[in-house]
Design an enzyme around this catalytic site. Structure first.
Site, short mmCIF file in Angstrom:
data_model
loop_
_atom_site.label_atom_id
_atom_site.label_comp_id
_atom_site.label_asym_id
_atom_site.label_seq_id
_atom_site.Cartn_x
_atom_site.Cartn_y
_atom_site.Cartn_z
CE LYS A 9 -4.50 1.16 0.47
NZ LYS A 9 -5.56 0.64 -0.43
CB THR A 69 -3.45 -3.00 -0.06
OG1 THR A 69 -4.60 -2.60 -0.82
CG2 THR A 69 -2.64 -4.02 -0.84
#
Length: 317
Positions: A9, A69
């Site tokens: 992320k 994520t």
């Protein structure tokens, strides 16, 4: 050939108020920096995780071991409240270790951040002016960055690599820089210059011998980005440099001299020197007029270790 397999992320914006203040910073002659209040502690974080267990997700579409994520984002934000330290380097290692402690099928975490700078603002008080403890200005100047790699090694979790850096420093010196004596052939149109204004963009990176120093706290081994910045412009001010290459070498020597806890300094510099429009202005003894340079720009990349400092000390004057 080792397979590339990671996911994660980016652009995880973290704002924490009243983090532990950074204190005990070793003072150096080039800087007045003594610490940070950390009333506002902001970062833009990027994280990537690795592990052989993730192959089934790529290969077979099996998501049973995938940590979304979005969950990674929440994980980082939640643990920002648990962090007891005072530096972004320490926070990154703290979160990376928590990932490996929480998810046993992850083998490594590579995490980095750009620290979001907020400037203190002076406000009037009965005794003159003092920094406001409540109001800050979002800074658009240079940024502090860090990256940390944490890996699983058997039963242990180890910090395997790191890099701290100063990004986007822009310095201009109106005189006291030169560039001459370079190769001249049929391709050369650049005139030699014996005293030019010099405008540089500068990124500086550094590594510690012991990452524990990067966590700040009570030891005086932490090297603040503000101190690296102050060394850079002090050397620029003091030295009459014959080239950007020589300028960054001198800055590197000064950094290694001031901070024996560092093992490496690296540079990426860009030459953004203005083009001269008027070399003389009537009724002005020194004034000139300049404009922005054309788009192609020169750059330099260079790294130094403590060997460079020792060789310089050993060289005859």
């Amino acid at each position: 050939m080792k397979r590339t397999m990671r996911y994660g992320k980016a652009d995880v914006w973290v704002y924490r108020t009243y983090a532990a203040p950074l204190t005990g910073v070793r003072s150096i002659p080039e800087s007045t920096f003594k610490g940070r209040s950390n009333i506002l502690f902001g970062m833009n974080v990027k994280v990537a995780v690795e592990g052989d267990a993730f192959l089934s997700s790529f290969k077979d579409g099996d998501n049973r071991l995938i940590v979304a994520t979005d969950s990674m984002k929440n994980f980082i934000l939640k643990h920002a409240g648990d962090y007891k330290g005072s530096t972004q380097e320490g926070f990154l290692e703290f979160v990376a270790r928590r990932f490996l402690e929480t998810y046993s099928h992850m083998s490594a975490v590579d995490i980095s951040s750009e620290q979001i700078p907020f400037d203190e603002l002076q406000v009037p008080t009965n005794n003159g002016f003092e920094a406001s403890p409540f109001v800050f200005r979002y800074s658009l100047n240079e940024q502090s960055m860090a990256s940390v790699e944490v890996k699983r090694s058997g039963e242990e979790i180890l910090t395997s690599d790191h890099l701290c850096s100063l990004k986007g420093l822009k310095l201009l010196k109106v005189r006291g820089s030169s560039f001459y004596g370079f190769v001249r052939d049929e391709y050369t149109t650049l005139p030699e210059s014996y005293d030019r204004p010099l405008f540089i963009f500068l990124n500086i990176g550094w590594r510690y011998n012991d990452f524990e120093n990067a966590k700040g706290g009570t030891n005086d081994g932490y090297v603040a980005t503000e101190q690296i910045r102050d060394i850079a412009y002090t050397v620029f001010h003091e030295e009459n440099s014959p080239s950007i290459q020589n300028l960054i070498y001198r800055i590197g020597l000064r950094i290694l001299e001031r901070f024996p806890q560092l093992v490496e300094v690296r540079f990426e510099s860009n030459n953004r020197t203005w083009e001269t429009v008027l070399d003389e202005i009537p009724a002005s003894q020194e004034g000139k007029v300049f404009t922005e340079p054309r788009p192609p720009y020169g750059f330099q990349c260079f790294s130094m270790t403590r060997d460079d400092l020792e060789h310089t000390r050993e060289s005859p004057k």
